[in-house]
Design a protein around this motif. Structure first.
Motif, PDB file in Angstrom:
ATOM      1  N   ASP A 166      55.947  42.248  34.864  1.00 52.20           N
ATOM      2  CA  ASP A 166      56.361  42.277  36.282  1.00 52.20           C
ATOM      3  C   ASP A 166      56.052  42.031  37.437  1.00 52.20           C
ATOM      4  OD1 ASP A 166      57.139  43.827  38.779  1.00 52.20           O
ATOM      5  OD2 ASP A 166      56.739  46.031  37.829  1.00 52.20           O
TER       6      ASP A 166
ATOM      7  N   ALA B 292      55.419  42.225  40.509  1.00 56.99           N
ATOM      8  CA  ALA B 292      54.508  43.034  40.912  1.00 56.99           C
ATOM      9  C   ALA B 292      52.729  42.916  40.891  1.00 56.99           C
ATOM     10  CB  ALA B 292      54.608  44.018  41.475  1.00 56.99           C
ATOM     11  N   MET B 293      53.033  42.919  39.382  1.00 52.87           N
ATOM     12  CA  MET B 293      51.577  42.419  37.983  1.00 52.87           C
ATOM     13  C   MET B 293      51.081  41.220  38.729  1.00 52.87           C
ATOM     14  SD  MET B 293      50.482  44.397  35.872  1.00 52.87           S
ATOM     15  CE  MET B 293      48.279  43.907  36.360  1.00 52.87           C
TER      16      MET B 293
ATOM     17  N   GLN C 203      51.656  39.344  41.170  1.00 48.22           N
ATOM     18  CA  GLN C 203      51.155  40.225  42.883  1.00 48.22           C
ATOM     19  C   GLN C 203      49.186  40.669  43.102  1.00 48.22           C
ATOM     20  OE1 GLN C 203      53.282  40.029  46.383  1.00 48.22           O
ATOM     21  NE2 GLN C 203      53.482  37.598  44.864  1.00 48.22           N
ATOM     22  N   LEU C 204      49.201  41.397  41.773  1.00 46.73           N
ATOM     23  CA  LEU C 204      48.314  42.619  42.051  1.00 46.73           C
ATOM     24  C   LEU C 204      47.200  41.544  41.543  1.00 46.73           C
ATOM     25  CD1 LEU C 204      47.179  45.344  42.015  1.00 46.73           C
ATOM     26  CD2 LEU C 204      47.720  45.877  39.843  1.00 46.73           C
ATOM     27  N   ALA C 205      47.718  41.011  39.988  1.00 43.06           N
ATOM     28  CA  ALA C 205      46.334  40.409  39.765  1.00 43.06           C
ATOM     29  C   ALA C 205      45.710  39.439  40.902  1.00 43.06           C
ATOM     30  CB  ALA C 205      46.891  39.328  38.209  1.00 43.06           C
ATOM     31  N   ARG C 206      46.893  38.594  41.139  1.00 38.07           N
ATOM     32  CA  ARG C 206      46.614  37.113  42.450  1.00 38.07           C
ATOM     33  C   ARG C 206      45.335  38.545  43.613  1.00 38.07           C
ATOM     34  NH1 ARG C 206      51.016  35.517  45.624  1.00 38.07           N
ATOM     35  NH2 ARG C 206      49.969  33.729  46.470  1.00 38.07           N
ATOM     36  N   SER C 207      45.757  39.550  44.457  1.00 36.37           N
ATOM     37  CA  SER C 207      44.556  40.069  45.207  1.00 36.37           C
ATOM     38  C   SER C 207      43.807  40.226  44.621  1.00 36.37           C
ATOM     39  CB  SER C 207      45.606  41.829  45.333  1.00 36.37           C
ATOM     40  OG  SER C 207      45.900  42.348  44.564  1.00 36.37           O
ATOM     41  N   MET C 208      43.791  40.107  42.887  1.00 41.42           N
ATOM     42  CA  MET C 208      42.189  40.217  42.340  1.00 41.42           C
ATOM     43  C   MET C 208      41.507  38.961  42.262  1.00 41.42           C
ATOM     44  SD  MET C 208      42.701  42.889  39.627  1.00 41.42           S
ATOM     45  CE  MET C 208      43.316  44.489  40.444  1.00 41.42           C
ATOM     46  N   GLY C 209      42.124  38.215  43.145  1.00 40.00           N
ATOM     47  CA  GLY C 209      41.455  36.930  42.913  1.00 40.00           C
ATOM     48  C   GLY C 209      41.825  36.344  41.641  1.00 40.00           C
ATOM     49  N   ALA C 210      42.567  36.185  40.562  1.00 41.58           N
ATOM     50  CA  ALA C 210      42.132  36.641  38.734  1.00 41.58           C
ATOM     51  C   ALA C 210      42.947  34.917  39.379  1.00 41.58           C
ATOM     52  CB  ALA C 210      43.607  36.833  38.064  1.00 41.58           C
TER      53      ALA C 210
ATOM     54  N   ARG D  35      42.789  33.475  33.585  1.00 46.31           N
ATOM     55  CA  ARG D  35      42.639  34.382  33.413  1.00 46.31           C
ATOM     56  C   ARG D  35      44.488  35.967  33.281  1.00 46.31           C
ATOM     57  NH1 ARG D  35      38.575  35.091  36.493  1.00 46.31           N
ATOM     58  NH2 ARG D  35      36.929  34.860  35.735  1.00 46.31           N
ATOM     59  N   MET D  36      45.572  35.561  34.063  1.00 44.35           N
ATOM     60  CA  MET D  36      46.001  35.988  34.257  1.00 44.35           C
ATOM     61  C   MET D  36      46.717  36.293  32.653  1.00 44.35           C
ATOM     62  SD  MET D  36      48.719  35.478  38.366  1.00 44.35           S
ATOM     63  CE  MET D  36      47.626  34.821  39.607  1.00 44.35           C
TER      64      MET D  36
ATOM     65  N   LYS E 273      45.159  37.617  29.826  1.00 46.48           N
ATOM     66  CA  LYS E 273      45.052  39.149  30.168  1.00 46.48           C
ATOM     67  C   LYS E 273      45.745  39.725  30.181  1.00 46.48           C
ATOM     68  CE  LYS E 273      39.913  39.373  31.035  1.00 46.48           C
ATOM     69  NZ  LYS E 273      39.657  39.993  30.038  1.00 46.48           N
ATOM     70  N   LEU E 274      47.026  39.315  31.050  1.00 40.12           N
ATOM     71  CA  LEU E 274      48.275  40.030  31.191  1.00 40.12           C
ATOM     72  C   LEU E 274      49.678  39.522  29.960  1.00 40.12           C
ATOM     73  CD1 LEU E 274      47.492  40.118  35.061  1.00 40.12           C
ATOM     74  CD2 LEU E 274      47.448  41.760  33.765  1.00 40.12           C
TER      75      LEU E 274
END
Lengths: 258, 261
Positions: A148, A150-151, A153-160, A164-165, A168-169
């Protein structure tokens, strides 16, 4: 699934095989089919028992070729799929030629491999590799891309960072799809190795099949087919067990304890 | 609102244009200026496609505006701004992780060892009514429970800012009302600044200090309503004449804009 359910399922599976064999036996008896066309289950079992040292030895050769070709395909195809997803440049560079090679019937390459590698195990490994390779690459790419947005986007907002994305994703998310490719490829690798043995070999179950056919030794031919399907099934289920261990969380695996 | 001091979030004449193959492209947001104070709960309310999600994404630094500036705490946003928590319409929980490990993903993605934060994650999960569910997997939870876990993930590192993009849009009406109450409680106890995107008028009025009403594409701010309902707001507030008046007012604005006919 409870223990009782599993026993019940196993009982049904055994029953279905028993019914098929009984029907086979009945058809042979009722229509008086000659042994050189369709031998009875008893005759096949007799041939298998009589020739078991031969069948065992040749099974090992064939299994070796299947396994070597398959493992090579996995080791090349999964990283290649990752590279293609990671880099648009590599995708443009590698993907079109890869698809183009897939348009050649791989079985048609077997005689060429005999010319290149001789009659040993390598032509079989090569055909098994080529035929098993493509579904693994494609399913790896589909799996890695299927996350997704959005996933991400979420990971980027966590600074990953990207690696690592990926670890882990993307990779865990792709595993169900990769296993789909691995399962399809496992049956194709058997076809590939066997084809290699048909074309030029002095060993392996494919060789036994060709010999038995030439001698009209149909009971041995049937016995070899049975051994071959047992190998293919064992291989397929081994991958399924591995899948259950690796992705017990996936929707396809829930309720199927290892 | 006083403009003497720098607001927490300053959105200054922001424009977003998506390029097209020919012509000028699509203008998604136009000349948008908005200031948000620390601790405020602000909703962006508008029809689909008015660019409210794009604006949220630009505040997070995930999308660059074509023109204009956004600053948070006086710092201009030029890269993803990571001192925040985000919640999306989809809960985005990872099926292979347990509830607590999904919450702790927030730390892992930042390269922080999550082991030191288990207790605070556990307490947070308990505070949204999910005590005892820490070791469950997402697929064992209902939609409302899953979104609560997503909210915990957005809060566990205690950010000052919470961005929520239609977070309750996929929930059924009853679950939605309960989770709105819970969000208000969390917000009141932790005093986060919340920027909340929704297309539900009642939801925006119920939750917000201010409701920013946006026009259909290109998105502009049409009106900003101060919601002077007393806090904490309970479900009875929805029956009040004041609440209905706000909802009616927004409804009239949307009628005037041609969004509602």
């Amino acid at each position: 699934m409870t223990r009782d359910d599993r026993w019940r399922n196993a009982a049904w599976t055994i029953l279905s095989f028993v019914l098929i064999i009984a029907l086979w036996d009945l058809v042979v008896r009722v229509f008086h089919l000659p042994t050189y066309l369709v031998p009875s289950p008893g005759t096949v079992m007799g041939a298998g028992l009589e020739q078991w040292p031969l069948l065992l030895e040749q099974s090992l050769w064939t299994s070796g070729a299947i396994l070597a070709g398959y493992l090579a395909a996995v080791l090349v195809a999964v990283p290649l799929g990752m590279l293609i997803v990671a880099s648009p440049l590599l995708e443009r560079l590698l993907y079109p030629p890869m698809v183009a090679t897939q348009s050649i019937p791989k079985i048609a390459l077997a005689p060429l491999f005999v010319v290149w590698f001789g009659f040993g195990i390598w032509p079989k490994v090569s055909v098994a590799f080529l035929i098993a390779f493509f579904p693994i690459v494609v399913d790896t790419i589909v799996g890695l891309r299927g996350i997704d947005p959005a996933m991400i986007q979420l990971a980027r907002s966590m600074g990953a960072p990207r690696w690592r994305m990926f670890l882990k994703l993307r990779l865990p998310h792709a595993l169900p799809s990769i296993f789909g490719g691995l399962k399809v490829a496992s049956t194709l690798a058997v076809v590939g190795a066997l084809t290699g043995e048909f074309i030029g070999s002095d060993r392996g179950l494919g060789y036994v099949l060709v010999q038995a056919s030439g001698q009209l030794n149909t009971p041995l031919l049937f016995a070899t087919l049975v051994v071959l399907s047992v190998i293919a099934m064992a291989f397929f289920y081994a991958i399924e067990v591995l899948e259950r261990v690796c992705i017990p969380w996936h929707v396809s695996q829930r309720g199927h304890p290892v | 609102m006083t403009q003497t001091s720098e607001p927490f979030i300053r959105i200054d004449q922001v424009e977003k244009r998506y390029p097209a193959r020919r012509g000028e492209g699509t203008l998604a947001l136009d000349e948008l200026t908005l200031s948000i104070d620390s601790g405020e709960f602000v909703s962006l309310l508008g029809p689909s496609g008015c660019g409210k999600s794009t604006l949220l994404s630009m505040v997070a630094g995930l999308t660059r505006p074509t023109r204009g500036d956004i600053a948070i705490g006086g710092r201009p946003i030029q890269a993803p701004y990571t001192e925040l928590g985000m919640v999306f319409q989809s809960d985005l929980l990872l099926d292979w992780r347990t509830v607590i490990d999904n919450v702790l993903l927030q730390f892992e993605m930042r390269g922080i060892d999550p082991r030191g934060h288990r207790e605070q994650a556990r307490a947070l999960i308990a505070s949204v009514g999910l005590a005892g569910f820490e070791a469950k997997h997402p697929w064992e939870l209902s939609g409302g429970m899953r979104q609560r876990v997503a909210i915990c993930r957005a809060l566990v590192h205690d950010p000052a800012l919470l961005l929520m993009d239609e977070p309750f849009g996929a929930l059924d009406a009853l679950t939605r009302e309960q989770i709105q109450l819970d969000l208000q409680r969390i917000w009141q106890s932790r005093r986060k600044t919340v920027l909340f995107v929704t297309h539900s008028i009642a939801e925006a009025v119920f939750l917000s200090d201010r409701v920013v009403v946006m026009t259909p594409r290109p998105g502009r701010i049409h009106a900003v309503l101060d919601i002077a309902l007393p806090r904490p707001r309970d479900l009875a507030v929805r029956e009040s004449a004041q609440f209905s008046a706000y909802v009616r007012e927004v409804g009239h604005i949307f009628q005037a804009l041609g969004v509602l006919k």
